[in-house]
Design a protein around this motif. Structure first.
Motif, PDB file in Angstrom:
ATOM      1  N   GLY A  20       1.276  -1.112  -0.133  1.00  0.00           N
ATOM      2  CA  GLY A  20      -0.123  -0.128   0.061  1.00  0.00           C
ATOM      3  C   GLY A  20       1.161   1.089  -0.469  1.00  0.00           C
ATOM      4  O   GLY A  20       0.507   2.190  -0.399  1.00  0.00           O
ATOM      5  N   LYS A  21       1.726   1.591   0.837  1.00  0.00           N
ATOM      6  CA  LYS A  21       2.518   2.490   0.757  1.00  0.00           C
ATOM      7  C   LYS A  21       3.554   2.556  -0.566  1.00  0.00           C
ATOM      8  O   LYS A  21       4.146   3.837  -0.564  1.00  0.00           O
ATOM      9  CB  LYS A  21       3.955   1.964   2.088  1.00  0.00           C
ATOM     10  N   ILE A  22       3.850   1.467  -0.693  1.00  0.00           N
ATOM     11  CA  ILE A  22       4.608   1.821  -2.195  1.00  0.00           C
ATOM     12  C   ILE A  22       3.727   2.176  -3.702  1.00  0.00           C
ATOM     13  O   ILE A  22       3.523   3.674  -4.660  1.00  0.00           O
ATOM     14  CB  ILE A  22       5.158   0.306  -2.846  1.00  0.00           C
ATOM     15  N   VAL A  23       2.149   1.676  -3.604  1.00  0.00           N
ATOM     16  CA  VAL A  23       1.420   1.564  -4.439  1.00  0.00           C
ATOM     17  C   VAL A  23       1.098   3.536  -4.518  1.00  0.00           C
ATOM     18  O   VAL A  23       0.824   3.748  -4.977  1.00  0.00           O
ATOM     19  CB  VAL A  23      -0.690   1.349  -4.399  1.00  0.00           C
ATOM     20  N   ASP A  24       1.031   4.088  -3.107  1.00  0.00           N
ATOM     21  CA  ASP A  24       0.553   5.083  -2.583  1.00  0.00           C
ATOM     22  C   ASP A  24       1.643   6.948  -3.313  1.00  0.00           C
ATOM     23  O   ASP A  24       1.553   7.277  -3.472  1.00  0.00           O
ATOM     24  CB  ASP A  24       0.729   5.562  -1.473  1.00  0.00           C
ATOM     25  N   ARG A  25       2.276   5.552  -3.447  1.00  0.00           N
ATOM     26  CA  ARG A  25       3.739   6.778  -4.549  1.00  0.00           C
ATOM     27  C   ARG A  25       3.561   6.577  -5.333  1.00  0.00           C
ATOM     28  O   ARG A  25       3.891   7.447  -6.403  1.00  0.00           O
ATOM     29  CB  ARG A  25       5.558   5.964  -3.822  1.00  0.00           C
TER      30      ARG A  25
END
Ligand code: CMP
Length: 139
Positions: A20-25
Motif C-alpha cells: 500500500g505504501k508503494i502504490v501510494d507513491r
C-alpha cells in the motif's frame, strides 16, 4: 505523452507489508494503476522475465530472490509514466538512491530493492505483454 509502464513490487516489499505504501507513491505522483495482480512467480516465469540478464553474475540469485515470495505486478499509466516511475523508484542500488524515493526509503539491498520498473518504451511494451492480456488492462 500518455504512457504505460510495467512495475513489480518485489518479495522483500510484500513480505514487509509495504504494498500500500508503494502504490501510494505511484498514485500520489499522478500515475494510475490500470492493471494489478498479486502472484507467486514460477522459476520459469522469473527466468523468462529477466532473460536479458541471463549472462550476468547476479542472474541466479536474482531469480531465486524473485521467487522467494509473492510479487505485485502492475501496469501504471500517466504522462511520461516510464521516466516518472524511474524517478519515483530511485537508483537500482539503494545506496545511490535519492532522498524520498522508494528504494532509498524501503530497499534492503541492490537485489532486494523493493520495485522493478521498465526502462524504456520498448521494454515497457514487452514486459506488460509478458504478464498481462489486453483485457486485463483497464484505463
Ligand atoms: P531490476 O530493475 O528488477 O532489474 C534487474 C535486477 O537485478 C535489478 O533490478 C536488481 O534488483 C538486481 N541486481 C542484483 N544485483 C545487481 C547488480 N550488481 N547490478 C544491477 N542489478 C542487480
Amino acid at each position: 505523452a500518455l504512457e504505460r509502464t510495467f512495475s513489480i513490487i518485489k518479495p522483500d516489499a510484500t513480505r514487509r507489508n509495504l504494498t500500500g505504501k508503494i502504490v501510494d507513491r505511484f498514485e500520489s505522483a499522478g500515475l494510475r494503476v490500470v492493471a494489478s495482480k498479486r502472484v507467486w512467480l514460477s522459476k520459469a516465469q522469473a527466468e523468462g522475465f529477466y532473460a536479458v540478464h541471463r549472462e550476468r553474475p547476479f542472474f541466479n540469485d536474482l531469480v531465486s530472490f524473485m521467487i522467494s515470495g509473492p510479487v505485485v505486478l502492475q501496469v501504471l499509466e500517466g504522462e511520461n509514466a516510464i521516466a516518472k516511475n524511474r524517478e519515483i523508484m530511485g537508483a537500482t542500488n539503494p545506496a545511490n538512491a535519492a532522498e524520498g524515493t522508494i528504494r532509498k526509503d524501503f530497499a534492503e539491498s541492490i537485489e532486494a530493492n523493493s520495485v522493478h520498473g521498465s526502462d524504456a518504451p520498448e521494454t515497457a511494451a514487452q514486459e506488460i505483454a509478458y504478464f498481462f492480456a489486453g483485457i486485463e488492462i483497464v484505463g
